[in-house]
Design an enzyme around this catalytic site. Structure first.
Site, mmCIF file in Angstrom:
data_model
loop_
_atom_site.group_PDB
_atom_site.id
_atom_site.type_symbol
_atom_site.label_atom_id
_atom_site.label_comp_id
_atom_site.label_asym_id
_atom_site.label_seq_id
_atom_site.Cartn_x
_atom_site.Cartn_y
_atom_site.Cartn_z
ATOM 1 N N GLY A 50 26.637 66.606 34.538
ATOM 2 C CA GLY A 50 27.476 67.787 34.378
ATOM 3 C C GLY A 50 27.548 68.598 35.658
ATOM 4 O O GLY A 50 27.395 68.066 36.764
ATOM 5 N N GLY A 71 22.831 72.027 35.770
ATOM 6 C CA GLY A 71 21.597 71.508 36.325
ATOM 7 C C GLY A 71 20.603 72.601 36.661
ATOM 8 O O GLY A 71 19.384 72.433 36.477
ATOM 9 N N GLU A 106 22.579 64.216 37.247
ATOM 10 C CA GLU A 106 23.779 63.783 37.963
ATOM 11 C C GLU A 106 24.759 64.952 37.911
ATOM 12 O O GLU A 106 25.429 65.171 36.900
ATOM 13 C CB GLU A 106 24.386 62.534 37.314
ATOM 14 C CG GLU A 106 23.500 61.305 37.351
ATOM 15 C CD GLU A 106 23.385 60.674 38.720
ATOM 16 O OE1 GLU A 106 24.049 61.169 39.662
ATOM 17 O OE2 GLU A 106 22.652 59.684 38.862
ATOM 18 N N CYS A 123 33.373 62.605 39.212
ATOM 19 C CA CYS A 123 32.387 63.261 40.070
ATOM 20 C C CYS A 123 32.434 62.675 41.472
ATOM 21 O O CYS A 123 31.999 63.313 42.436
ATOM 22 C CB CYS A 123 30.985 63.150 39.480
ATOM 23 S SG CYS A 123 30.511 61.481 39.042
#
Length: 500
Positions: free
Chosen positions: A233, A238, A255, A289
């Site tokens: 996300g 994070g 990630e 991403c």
């Protein structure tokens, strides 16, 4: 019932799952904005029960030989192969990916299943030389426990499979919390995995699905029974997850954001560079991403390169992702569109020139958000460029020396994927060297997106440092034990210590 809703229901039925209709979480398609079904949100008690079932199942699953555990993953890969188009349909319906990209995502699931089955016979430890005679020093790897997986909308099934295939062969059980934007693909994957378990005689409780908002994920974050929390996300997510997992001495695999750059040198094959740049920047409507956000091009070729990219962008068909001619589908929702517009406004305020794109395209009415990919020339790498906007915005900056280009490339908080386009071996090797790209993925003469499952996937800095998928990423799902075996009748101590 609309054609898209009918398509979703038919795909789910063929996948062995029914369309949820009685829940409070709406499954919307970004293609039109309409609701395809309604999924029940998991209550705190539901989540607790799911973790309990996974934890209880782990106690038996960890003792099943790894090649036997792999039978579940092998069968899952077979089912994915049989139902590839059905699951790809759901990916397109919920995430808005064009059909070829959706099919590619399911193929990635099939590939990771094959990889994990092979890994099940390669969970290798090492044997080291002991300094003591008659002693053997080695390491072994053991199952870790319950793995919590929190996944994002843009790869609604592939990232789950990276984690789940490896976790299962490593002897772990899984509790999955998918994105709120893609609940139906999760229902389908859970149904396929349960069928795989039944087909090979394994306990279906090795996998648990929970659905809902961030609060559901927070339970996984905070529960001490979750040995590893794998979360995909935003950087903001994070920052919230990492300290909470650390506070209970759990393990986290993160990630997070990517702000990926490509350097284009004077020696580059520009035809090849343009093809790589356009797919990386405009593919998946800029919602990977690994999507390309920044092009750092030598000043001597900047105008030529920008003109070529602009010409390619003008030919990109934008529209229905189920149409085989479409290359750019919709943004996931209104918030993504508004974030794109805010970033473009900030770039203009910073003195940027929007060369092309950035406008909303009316494809399917007011509840869907299609945009033309934007090219933005920047005089410098301002704060808006240093932030990741999850939309098809390509910022173009110029450089005069390779040292300057690498410094500019690395001067962002994220460190996921990167590339250089050059035919000069010295430039390529410098980019890959210790003082080159600071990213977890560094490519030469290809774009930043489209990683294969054989390599470890992940990045540095604010990207989180986690590694998933290939190479030795399986080690994140296991615990290491160092073993010393004395097969002599003496008891020498290490480091020459004499005790008695």
């Amino acid at each position: 019932m609309s054609a898209l809703e009918t398509r979703a229901r038919q795909a789910l039925a063929r996948l062995g799952a029914s369309t949820p209709d009685d829940g409070d979480l709406a499954a919307r398609t970004p293609i039109t904005g309409e609701v395809l079904g309604r999924v029940k949100t998991s209550t705190p008690d539901d989540v607790d029960a799911a973790i309990s079932r996974a934890h209880a199942s782990f106690r038996a699953w960890r003792s099943v030989p790894a090649p036997v555990r792999a039978a579940v993953v092998r069968r899952l890969g077979q089912l994915l192969t049989e139902h590839k188009s059905d699951l790809a349909d759901l990916v397109t319906l919920e995430a808005g990916k064009i059909s070829s990209e959706a099919l590619g995502e399911v193929q990635e699931m099939i590939d990771i299943c094959e990889f994990a089955v092979g890994i099940s016979r390669q969970l290798y430890g090492k044997t080291m030389a002991s300094e003591r005679p008659g002693h053997r020093l080695s390491e072994t790897w053991h199952p870790l426990g319950v793995v919590g997986v929190i996944s994002a909308f843009n790869f609604p099934v592939a990232v789950w499979s990276w984690n789940t295939a490896l976790a299962l062969v490593c002897g772990d059980t899984v509790v999955w919390k998918p994105s709120e934007a893609t609940p139906l693909t999760a229902v389908a994957c859970d149904a396929l995995l349960r069928r795989a378990c039944v087909d090979v005689g394994a306990d279906p409780a090795v996998h648990q699905l929970v659905q809902g908002s961030a609060a559901v994920g927070e339970q996984l974050v905070d529960d001490a029974r979750v040995a590893l929390l794998s979360a995909t996300g935003s950087v903001r997510m994070g920052r919230a997850v990492a300290p909470r997992v650390a506070a209970r001495f759990g393990k986290a695999l993160l990630e997070l954001g990517g702000n990926n750059g490509a350097i284009v040198t004077p020696s580059a094959d520009l035809d090849l560079a343009v093809r790589g740049i356009v797919f990386a920047a405009a593919g998946t409507a800029g919602q990977r991403c690994t999507s390309l956000r920044r092009v750092i091009v030598h000043a001597s070729i900047a105008d030529d390169l920008v003109g070529r990219i602009a010409d390619a962008y003008r030919q990109l068909p934008i529209g229905d992702p189920f149409d085989d001619s479409t290359l750019v589908g919709p943004l996931i929702n209104r918030a993504a569109f508004e974030a794109m517009q805010t970033s473009l406004q900030q770039a203009r305020a910073d003195g940027a020139t929007v060369v092309l794109g950035g406008d909303r395209v009316d494809v399917a009415g007011p509840d869907s958000y299609y945009v033309s990919p934007a090219i933005v020339r920047m005089a410098s790498q301002t704060s808006v460029v240093r932030e990741e906007t999850f939309a098809p915005i390509l910022y173009v900056l110029t450089y005069t020396t390779l040292d300057e280009a690498i410094e500019l490339h690395n001067a962002v908080p994220q460190g996921l994927s990167s590339s250089i386009f050059t035919t000069d071996q010295r430039e390529a090797e410098r980019f890959l060297a210790a003082d080159g790209s600071d990213c977890g993925i560094a490519n030469v003469n290809i774009g930043t997106s489209g990683a294969e499952i054989g390599g470890a996937f992940g990045g540095e800095k604010e990207t989180g440092g986690g590694r998933e998928s290939g190479s030795d990423s399986w080690q994140a799902y296991m615990r290491r034990a160092t073993n010393t075996i004395n097969y002599s009748d003496q008891l020498p101590l290490a480091q020459g210590v004499n005790f008695g």
